[in-house]
Design an enzyme around this catalytic site. Structure first.
Site, short mmCIF file in Angstrom:
data_model
loop_
_atom_site.label_atom_id
_atom_site.label_comp_id
_atom_site.label_asym_id
_atom_site.label_seq_id
_atom_site.Cartn_x
_atom_site.Cartn_y
_atom_site.Cartn_z
N CYS A 154 0.94 -1.15 -0.52
CA CYS A 154 0.15 -0.21 -0.18
C CYS A 154 1.00 1.05 0.20
O CYS A 154 2.24 1.22 0.16
CB CYS A 154 -0.80 -0.23 1.54
SG CYS A 154 -1.70 1.62 1.35
N TYR B 263 -8.32 7.13 6.16
CA TYR B 263 -9.07 6.49 5.99
C TYR B 263 -10.15 6.17 7.46
O TYR B 263 -10.88 5.94 7.37
CB TYR B 263 -8.62 4.73 5.73
CG TYR B 263 -7.88 4.70 4.06
CD1 TYR B 263 -9.48 4.22 2.87
CD2 TYR B 263 -6.77 5.06 3.94
CE1 TYR B 263 -8.42 4.58 1.43
CE2 TYR B 263 -6.63 4.84 2.58
CZ TYR B 263 -7.51 4.52 1.22
OH TYR B 263 -6.91 4.52 -0.09
#
Length: 425
Positions: A164, A244
């Site tokens: 990621c 997030y």
């Protein structure tokens, strides 16, 4: 060295190509194959990829194909960056959950589960075909939801590591604020994919001085603006949460916001149309500035570093190279099962990724991590075995849903919107 990129027709790909070209001393690539069923996109992206290599003087060969088996034949590593259903499926993931007052997002909540159900079976099929042709090849997964997809790959026995760009993004931002090189910044990055916190920012390595308190004190506004969360929260926690976490910490506010503007998928679809037009220009020989707004910042640097480490001879560097990856927990976080996939700094070499020790986590973080890990286990079972009841259980377990009525309706909506991608539906 030969690499293949599955999903090579993505508009992301020129970012990756640029990294391969610039960092060829780190990853001495001889051959690169772009694989994608979308032949029209692949021709545009492949042509630009060759021009980027030529401009930067990279001697490697670039080819492209829609034939997966031929494309992965003889590869040392395969990068996965695919999106089942394209932006149209993403647009649905971001909209129908909002009807229940639940966040619509492609990697978490009901939309994230829908993406996992579409993606896991295809990724496992791809990985099986790679293993049949190249049992020693590594699989680097950048396909979301990375945690669930990587867990599927590792559970099936594949040589895989999840990647990621959140951690490398923080590393670059903090280095810029501190006026140091990124290599001097070590992050105590901990959690699950898209559910992480920076608990310390150390200069010089894992044992270096923690400058996170100074960063928050001197640059709290800039950090909070990037997160789109209040500075007061960052100061109170004393950590920097991933952006997030906004879906959890400010769920209702995010839902109200999402209901009043076009979906991110709609914005990205517009960008992709413009980007593909640019890629078709034979005079273009570098990644365009517009690509920076597409997302995936520093993806290429992270991918090059990880792939290079995985393709090193095992034992060449006893300590390995430290990178933030998604891999099996194996006791790192003692409150999680060993086969959970966590996102933490790890030493990486030809033998794979081994997480570094993690300081005991506060309940504020460990509780949410444990909850989402349980959801991810149920989500993986639903993706592997199918069935309405398994989908319902995964949704009921998710902390952003967690109510019977919502879970029932979202289960029906998920199946209705994804029937063509679910063999069991």
């Amino acid at each position: 060295m030969k690499l293949a990129v599955v999903g090579g027709g993505s508009t992301y790909t020129p970012e990756l190509i640029d990294g391969f070209a610039r960092l060829r001393d780190v990853l001495p690539l001889e051959e690169l194959v772009l694989i994608d069923p979308a032949a029209d996109r692949l021709d545009l992206v492949g042509g630009l990829a060759r021009r980027i290599f030529a401009k930067q003087g990279h001697p490697g060969k670039i080819s492209w194909t829609a034939d997966l088996d031929a494309g992965v034949d003889g590869t040392d590593a395969v990068l996965l960056q695919l999106r089942v259903g394209g932006q149209a499926a993403r647009r649905q993931d971001e909209t129908w959950p909002l009807e229940c007052g639940c966040v619509g997002q492609e990697t978490t909540g009901a939309g994230g589960l829908a993406k996992a159900l579409r993606t896991v079976p295809l990724v496992l099929d791809i990985a099986d075909r790679v293993r049949r042709r190249n049992p020693d090849a590594w699989i680097v997964d950048f396909t979301n939801p990375v945690g669930i997809v990587t867990r599927a790959l590792l559970t099936a026995g594949h040589k895989a590591v999840g990647l990621c760009n959140v951690a490398i993004g923080f590393q670059r931002k903090f280095a810029n604020l501190l006026g140091v090189t990124p290599e001097e910044v070590f992050l105590e990055h901990v959690g699950l994919n898209h559910l992480t916190w920076e608990r310390a920012v150390r200069l010089g390595g894992p044992d270096g001085e923690d400058v996170l308190p100074r960063l928050i004190a001197e640059h709290g506004d800039a950090i909070a603006d990037d997160l789109r969360m209040p500075r007061s929260l960052v100061e109170r926690l004393g950590v920097v949460p991933s952006y997030y976490l906004r879906y959890f910490y400010q769920h209702d506010a995010v839902v109200r916001e999402l209901r009043t503007k076009p979906s991110r998928a709609s914005e990205v679809a517009g960008m992709e149309k413009k980007l593909l037009e640019m890629y078709g220009d034979p005079a273009l020989d570098e990644k365009p500035e517009l690509l920076s707004k597409r997302g995936g910042a520093f993806y290429s640097e992270a991918a090059v570093a990880l792939t290079s480490s995985l393709l090193r001879e095992r034992g060449r560097d006893e300590a390995g190279e430290v990178q933030v990856v998604n891999t099996f927990n194996n006791g790192t976080l003692p409150f999680l099962p060993d086969d959970a996939v966590i996102e933490v700094p790890a030493t990486v070499d030809g033998g794979g990724a081994k997480p570094l020790p993690v300081r005991p986590l506060e309940p504020l973080y460990s509780g949410l991590i444990a909850n989402i890990t349980a959801y991810e286990q149920l989500a993986l079972e639903a993706a592997l075995k199918g069935g309405r009841d398994r989908v319902f259980e995964a949704l009921l377990a998710h902390p952003l849903i967690g109510q019977i009525d919502y879970a029932e309706k979202l289960t029906d909506d998920l199946i209705a919107h994804n029937r063509e991608h679910l063999k069991w539906a």
